[in-house]
Design a protein around this motif. Sequence first.
Motif, PDB file in Angstrom:
ATOM      1  N   ASP A  81       0.800  -1.223   0.000  1.00 20.11           N
ATOM      2  CA  ASP A  81       0.000   0.000   0.000  1.00 20.11           C
ATOM      3  C   ASP A  81       0.833   1.275   0.000  1.00 20.11           C
ATOM      4  O   ASP A  81       0.447   2.260   0.609  1.00 20.11           O
ATOM      5  CB  ASP A  81      -0.971  -0.008   1.176  1.00 20.11           C
ATOM      6  CG  ASP A  81      -0.271   0.076   2.534  1.00 20.11           C
ATOM      7  OD1 ASP A  81       0.947  -0.185   2.600  1.00 20.11           O
ATOM      8  OD2 ASP A  81      -0.941   0.419   3.514  1.00 20.11           O
ATOM      9  N   ARG A  86      -9.193   4.738  -2.263  1.00 17.33           N
ATOM     10  CA  ARG A  86     -10.413   4.407  -1.530  1.00 17.33           C
ATOM     11  C   ARG A  86     -11.589   4.729  -2.434  1.00 17.33           C
ATOM     12  O   ARG A  86     -11.673   5.814  -3.010  1.00 17.33           O
ATOM     13  CB  ARG A  86     -10.494   5.210  -0.240  1.00 17.33           C
ATOM     14  CG  ARG A  86     -11.728   4.857   0.580  1.00 17.33           C
ATOM     15  CD  ARG A  86     -11.670   5.425   1.975  1.00 17.33           C
ATOM     16  NE  ARG A  86     -10.635   4.714   2.732  1.00 17.33           N
ATOM     17  CZ  ARG A  86      -9.770   5.313   3.549  1.00 17.33           C
ATOM     18  NH1 ARG A  86      -9.800   6.610   3.704  1.00 17.33           N
ATOM     19  NH2 ARG A  86      -8.878   4.608   4.206  1.00 17.33           N
ATOM     20  N   HIS A 153     -10.691  -5.042   0.407  1.00 19.65           N
ATOM     21  CA  HIS A 153      -9.444  -4.516  -0.126  1.00 19.65           C
ATOM     22  C   HIS A 153      -9.077  -5.302  -1.388  1.00 19.65           C
ATOM     23  O   HIS A 153      -9.020  -6.528  -1.355  1.00 19.65           O
ATOM     24  CB  HIS A 153      -8.307  -4.646   0.891  1.00 19.65           C
ATOM     25  CG  HIS A 153      -8.490  -3.776   2.084  1.00 19.65           C
ATOM     26  ND1 HIS A 153      -7.478  -3.516   2.959  1.00 19.65           N
ATOM     27  CD2 HIS A 153      -9.558  -3.084   2.565  1.00 19.65           C
ATOM     28  CE1 HIS A 153      -7.908  -2.722   3.919  1.00 19.65           C
ATOM     29  NE2 HIS A 153      -9.181  -2.453   3.697  1.00 19.65           N
ATOM     30  N   GLU A 172      -3.241  -0.762  -3.164  1.00 18.24           N
ATOM     31  CA  GLU A 172      -4.343  -1.307  -2.374  1.00 18.24           C
ATOM     32  C   GLU A 172      -5.542  -0.401  -2.561  1.00 18.24           C
ATOM     33  O   GLU A 172      -5.458   0.800  -2.320  1.00 18.24           O
ATOM     34  CB  GLU A 172      -3.955  -1.377  -0.900  1.00 18.24           C
ATOM     35  CG  GLU A 172      -5.047  -1.979  -0.028  1.00 18.24           C
ATOM     36  CD  GLU A 172      -4.658  -1.973   1.422  1.00 18.24           C
ATOM     37  OE1 GLU A 172      -4.224  -3.019   1.916  1.00 18.24           O
ATOM     38  OE2 GLU A 172      -4.782  -0.894   2.060  1.00 18.24           O
ATOM     39  N   GLN A 174      -9.304   0.222  -1.260  1.00 19.56           N
ATOM     40  CA  GLN A 174     -10.298  -0.093  -0.239  1.00 19.56           C
ATOM     41  C   GLN A 174     -11.671   0.311  -0.759  1.00 19.56           C
ATOM     42  O   GLN A 174     -11.840   1.447  -1.220  1.00 19.56           O
ATOM     43  CB  GLN A 174      -9.999   0.682   1.045  1.00 19.56           C
ATOM     44  CG  GLN A 174      -8.663   0.348   1.654  1.00 19.56           C
ATOM     45  CD  GLN A 174      -8.335   1.249   2.832  1.00 19.56           C
ATOM     46  OE1 GLN A 174      -9.151   2.063   3.253  1.00 19.56           O
ATOM     47  NE2 GLN A 174      -7.145   1.084   3.354  1.00 19.56           N
TER      48      GLN A 174
END
Length: 180
Positions: A81, A86, A153, A172, A174
Motif C-alpha cells: 500500500d 479508496r 481490499h 491497495e 479499499q
Amino acid sequence: MDNQAIDIFVDQYARDREEYVRIAEAVREKIKRILDSNGIMAIVTARAKKPDRLKGKLERIQRDNQQVFSSVEEIQESIHDLVGARIALYFPGDSEKIASLLSLDFQCYKNPKSFPPKVPGFDDLVAEGCTAHKRKIYPGYDSRRFDGYHATHHYIRFQTPPSDKIPNPDIEVQVASVLM
C-alpha cells in the motif's frame, strides 16, 4: 527497534515520494473514469503513503511478527500500500461489481480481502435474515455502538506502468460505503 533495511527503504521511498504521488493521482483518475462510465456513484480518493507512517508500519510489522527485515527487497515484497485508493460507494450493493471492473483496466495480483474477515456461519445468519447476527459471532459486539470498519481490499497494478522511475507499484484499493 532499529533496523538498517527499514531506514534504507524509507529514505529511498521519501526521495521518490513525489513520483508515488503522481501514480496515486493517476490511479484515482482511472478508477473514477471506470466508475463514472459504468454508472457507479462513488467518491474516489488516493494517496501515497507518508514516509513517517511507512516507517511506523514497518516497525509494527517487525515487532508483531517478531522478525527483522533482512533486506530492502524483503520489505518491498511485504508492503502492498505505498499507493492506496479508496472507493466510497453511495450504494453498497455496487461493491459486487468493483472486482470485475478493476480487472478490465488493472492487473489484479492478489485475491480481495474482506474486513472484518468472515467467520463460519456468518453468511448463513445473514441469509436467515438475522439483523443482530454479529451478536452471535463477535464477542463484545453488544457493548459497541458502531461495530467497526467494513471494507473489501483489492490489490492491483497498472497494466502499463505509469512511471519510468518507479517499477509498477502494488496498489491497495479499499472499497466501502460512504458511511464507512
